[in-house]
Design a protein around this motif. Structure first.
Motif, short mmCIF file in Angstrom:
data_model
loop_
_atom_site.label_atom_id
_atom_site.label_comp_id
_atom_site.label_asym_id
_atom_site.label_seq_id
_atom_site.Cartn_x
_atom_site.Cartn_y
_atom_site.Cartn_z
N LEU A 1 54.69 36.12 72.14
CA LEU A 1 53.92 36.81 71.11
C LEU A 1 52.77 35.93 70.62
O LEU A 1 51.69 36.42 70.28
CB LEU A 1 54.82 37.20 69.95
N ALA A 2 53.01 34.62 70.57
CA ALA A 2 51.95 33.70 70.18
C ALA A 2 50.78 33.76 71.14
O ALA A 2 49.61 33.70 70.74
CB ALA A 2 52.50 32.28 70.09
N VAL A 3 51.09 33.90 72.42
CA VAL A 3 50.04 34.04 73.43
C VAL A 3 49.20 35.27 73.14
O VAL A 3 47.95 35.22 73.16
CB VAL A 3 50.65 34.15 74.85
N GLU A 4 49.86 36.38 72.82
CA GLU A 4 49.14 37.62 72.51
C GLU A 4 48.27 37.46 71.27
O GLU A 4 47.11 37.92 71.23
CB GLU A 4 50.13 38.76 72.30
N ALA A 5 48.83 36.84 70.22
CA ALA A 5 48.08 36.68 68.97
C ALA A 5 46.85 35.83 69.18
O ALA A 5 45.75 36.14 68.69
CB ALA A 5 49.00 36.08 67.91
N LEU A 6 46.99 34.73 69.92
CA LEU A 6 45.84 33.86 70.16
C LEU A 6 44.78 34.55 71.01
O LEU A 6 43.58 34.32 70.82
CB LEU A 6 46.30 32.58 70.85
N ALA A 7 45.20 35.40 71.91
CA ALA A 7 44.25 36.11 72.76
C ALA A 7 43.37 37.04 71.95
O ALA A 7 42.23 37.35 72.34
CB ALA A 7 44.99 36.89 73.85
N GLN A 8 43.87 37.48 70.79
CA GLN A 8 43.11 38.40 69.94
C GLN A 8 42.23 37.67 68.93
O GLN A 8 41.42 38.29 68.24
CB GLN A 8 44.08 39.32 69.18
N ALA A 9 42.41 36.34 68.80
CA ALA A 9 41.75 35.59 67.73
C ALA A 9 40.28 35.36 68.03
O ALA A 9 39.88 35.10 69.17
CB ALA A 9 42.45 34.26 67.52
N ALA A 10 39.49 35.45 66.98
CA ALA A 10 38.08 35.10 67.05
C ALA A 10 37.85 33.83 66.22
O ALA A 10 38.65 33.52 65.34
CB ALA A 10 37.22 36.24 66.50
N PRO A 11 36.77 33.09 66.45
CA PRO A 11 36.54 31.82 65.75
C PRO A 11 36.52 31.94 64.23
O PRO A 11 36.78 30.96 63.53
CB PRO A 11 35.19 31.36 66.30
N ASP A 12 36.21 33.12 63.70
CA ASP A 12 36.14 33.27 62.25
C ASP A 12 37.38 33.97 61.69
O ASP A 12 37.39 34.41 60.54
CB ASP A 12 34.89 34.05 61.85
N ASP A 13 38.46 34.05 62.48
CA ASP A 13 39.68 34.73 62.06
C ASP A 13 40.67 33.78 61.40
O ASP A 13 41.79 33.58 61.87
CB ASP A 13 40.36 35.40 63.27
N GLY A 14 40.26 33.14 60.31
CA GLY A 14 41.17 32.33 59.51
C GLY A 14 41.89 31.27 60.31
O GLY A 14 41.31 30.56 61.13
N VAL A 15 43.21 31.18 60.12
CA VAL A 15 43.97 30.08 60.71
C VAL A 15 43.98 30.15 62.24
O VAL A 15 43.86 29.12 62.91
CB VAL A 15 45.41 30.04 60.15
N LEU A 16 44.07 31.34 62.83
CA LEU A 16 44.08 31.43 64.29
C LEU A 16 42.72 31.03 64.85
O LEU A 16 42.64 30.37 65.89
CB LEU A 16 44.45 32.83 64.75
N GLY A 17 41.68 31.43 64.17
CA GLY A 17 40.36 31.01 64.60
C GLY A 17 40.18 29.51 64.51
O GLY A 17 39.56 28.88 65.38
N ALA A 18 40.77 28.92 63.47
CA ALA A 18 40.67 27.47 63.30
C ALA A 18 41.36 26.73 64.44
O ALA A 18 40.91 25.66 64.86
CB ALA A 18 41.28 27.07 61.96
#
Length: 386
Positions: A181-198
Motif C-alpha cells: 500500500l505504501a508503494v501505491e501511496a507514493l506513486a500518487q504523491a506529488a512534490p507539493d503533497d505534504g509529507v509524501l511529497g517531502a
C-alpha cells in the motif's frame, strides 16, 4: 477459556488470546514476585512490568536498540520506529514539521467535516457501532486527507484492514500488505503533497532517500495513523457510555489538555514494543545478555502503583501524569499532536449532536489482543439526539 494469573505467569505470551483478559493482572502480580518475567514465546523475551525499568530502557537507545521493534519481527522497514541514533534524528527532521500542532491546525475544518459526515450517517438511528460507524471512518479519513492527501478511499480501506492485522497478530503478511500500500501511496504523491511529497524531495547528507526508506516511512504512517487513534477513540467511547461523569468532562473545550492523558494512561494506546540488548547489562536486578529481546510493556508500566496512585482507576485530576502511552525518549510518538487534535474534534462533533450514551442492551464487547490490548473492536451504543 481465559487463563488465570498463575497460569499466565507460568508461560506469559503477550499475543495469546487466552491470556488477554488477565494479562495486566499478571503483570501486577509479577512486580512483587519476579518484576521481569521471561517469556518463551516468539523466540523468548524479557517482559518489563515496572515503570522505572521501562523508562530506563527507553532512555538508553545505545544499550537497547529499536532495530527490530516487534516481538514477532517485522519483514519490512518501519522508519523511524526501527532506527537508532544518529539515523533516527535525520528521519525525524524530515517528518517533524508536518506533525506540529501549528501545522495540523490548518486542517481543522477538514477534520471537522470528516467527523460531521461520519456522525450524520447514524444520527437518525439513535444507535451506532463505534468502531465501524465512527472511529474507523474518522481516523482513516483524517489520515487520507491530511497525511496522504488522497481521495483513494479503497487504498485507505485496505490499509485499515492490514493495520488491524498487524496490531492484533503482527503477521508478516500484514506488514507486506502495508508495504504494498505504501508503494501505491507514493506513486500518487506529488512534490507539493505534504509529507509524501517531502519524502520525494528530502535529502540526508546530500543524498535522496532510497525507495526502501520512503516505503518504510509510509508503512509506519499507515500503522500509526490507522489503529492507534481508533483504539483511543473507542476506549473513551466505552467510558462515555458507562460513567456518567465522562460526558460533562468531554464537553469541556480543553479536556484534551489534561483529562485525555488519564484515558491514555489507563488504556495505553500501544501496549508494548520490543528492544534488543546491544551488550551485556543488568536491568532491575535481572541479567540481560547481548542479543536478548525485551518487551517494553507500556500498558503495565502505566499501571505501576510505585508511580501512580490507584493505578487501575480513572482519576481525572491526576497531577502530574507522566504516562507512557506516547512512549518516551527519542521514539516518543511522532503523531501525538495529531492524535490529540483528532480526538478533541471527534468528540466535540459527536457531542454537539448526541447525548445520553449507553451500551446497547445485550451487545457483546469483543476486545483485541496484541498491541491494542483490550481495545474493543466492536462497541454498540445507543444515544439521544440533541
Amino acid at each position: 477459556m481465559a487463563k488465570s494469573v498463575e497460569e499466565i505467569l507460568d508461560g506469559i505470551d503477550l499475543y495469546a488470546e487466552d491470556q488477554r483478559e488477565h494479562l495486566l493482572d499478571a503483570a501486577a502480580a509479577a512486580r512483587t514476585r519476579c518484576p521481569i518475567p521471561h517469556s518463551a514465546a516468539d523466540g523468548g523475551y524479557h517482559v518489563l512490568t515496572r515503570y522505572e525499568d521501562v523508562r530506563a530502557v527507553c532512555a538508553d537507545a545505545e544499550t537497547f536498540s529499536s532495530a527490530q521493534p516487534s516481538l514477532r519481527g517485522v519483514p519490512v522497514r518501519v522508519i523511524p520506529i526501527d532506527t537508532d541514533p544518529p539515523e533516527h534524528r535525520e528521519y525525524r527532521k524530515i517528518l517533524n514539521p508536518f506533525f506540529t500542532r501549528a501545522y495540523l491546525l490548518r486542517y481543522e475544518e477538514q477534520l471537522r467535516e470528516i467527523a460531521h459526515t461520519a456522525v450524520a450517517g447514524f444520527l437518525d438511528k439513535g444507535e451506532f457501532e463505534v468502531v465501524g460507524d465512527f472511529a474507523v471512518p474518522f481516523s482513516a479519513g483524517s489520515l487520507a486527507k491530511i497525511v496522504f492527501a488522497t481521495d483513494d478511499t479503497d487504498l485507505v480501506d485496505r490499509g485499515v484492514a492490514a493495520a488491524k492485522q498487524a496490531a492484533v497478530a503482527s503477521t508478516p503478511e500484514a506488514f507486506q500488505t502495508l508495504a504494498g500500500l505504501a508503494v501505491e501511496a507514493l506513486a500518487q504523491a506529488a512534490p507539493d503533497d505534504g509529507v509524501l511529497g517531502a519524502l520525494v524531495t528530502a535529502r540526508i547528507d546530500g543524498r535522496e532517500l532510497t525507495m526502501e526508506e520512503r516505503l518504510g516511512i509510509v508503512t509506519t504512517l499507515f500503522l500509526g495513523g490507522l489503529d492507534t487513534t481508533r483504539g483511543v477513540l473507542t476506549n473513551i467511547a466505552y467510558h462515555l457510555a458507562t460513567r456518567p461523569d465522562v460526558e460533562p468532562i468531554l464537553r469541556r473545550p480543553d479536556w484534551w489538555r489534561r483529562e485525555l492523558d488519564e484515558f491514555l494512561r489507563l488504556e495505553t494506546t500501544v501496549a508494548f514494543m520490543a528492544r534488543t540488548a546491544t551488550r551485556d547489562t543488568e536491568l532491575g536486578g535481572t541479567a540481560v545478555k547481548t542479543g536478548d529481546r525485551l518487551a517494553v510493556f507500556f500498558a503495565a508500566a502505566d499501571r505501576d502503583p510505585a508511580r501512580f496512585d490507584r493505578p487501575d482507576e480513572l482519576i481525572f485530576d491526576r497531577e502530574p501524569n507522566p504516562h507512557l502511552a506516547f512512549g518516551l525518549g527519542i521514539h516518543r510518538c511522532l503523531g501525538l499532536h495529531f492524535a490529540r487534535l483528532q480526538l478533541a474534534i471527534a468528540f466535540e462533533e459527536l457531542l454537539a449532536r448526541a447525548t445520553d450514551f449507553r451500551l446497547k442492551p445485550g451487545a457483546e464487547i469483543p476486545r483485541q489482543v496484541g498491541l491494542s490490548l483490550n481495545s474493543p473492536y466492536r462497541l454498540e451504543l445507543t444515544f439521544r439526539r440533541r
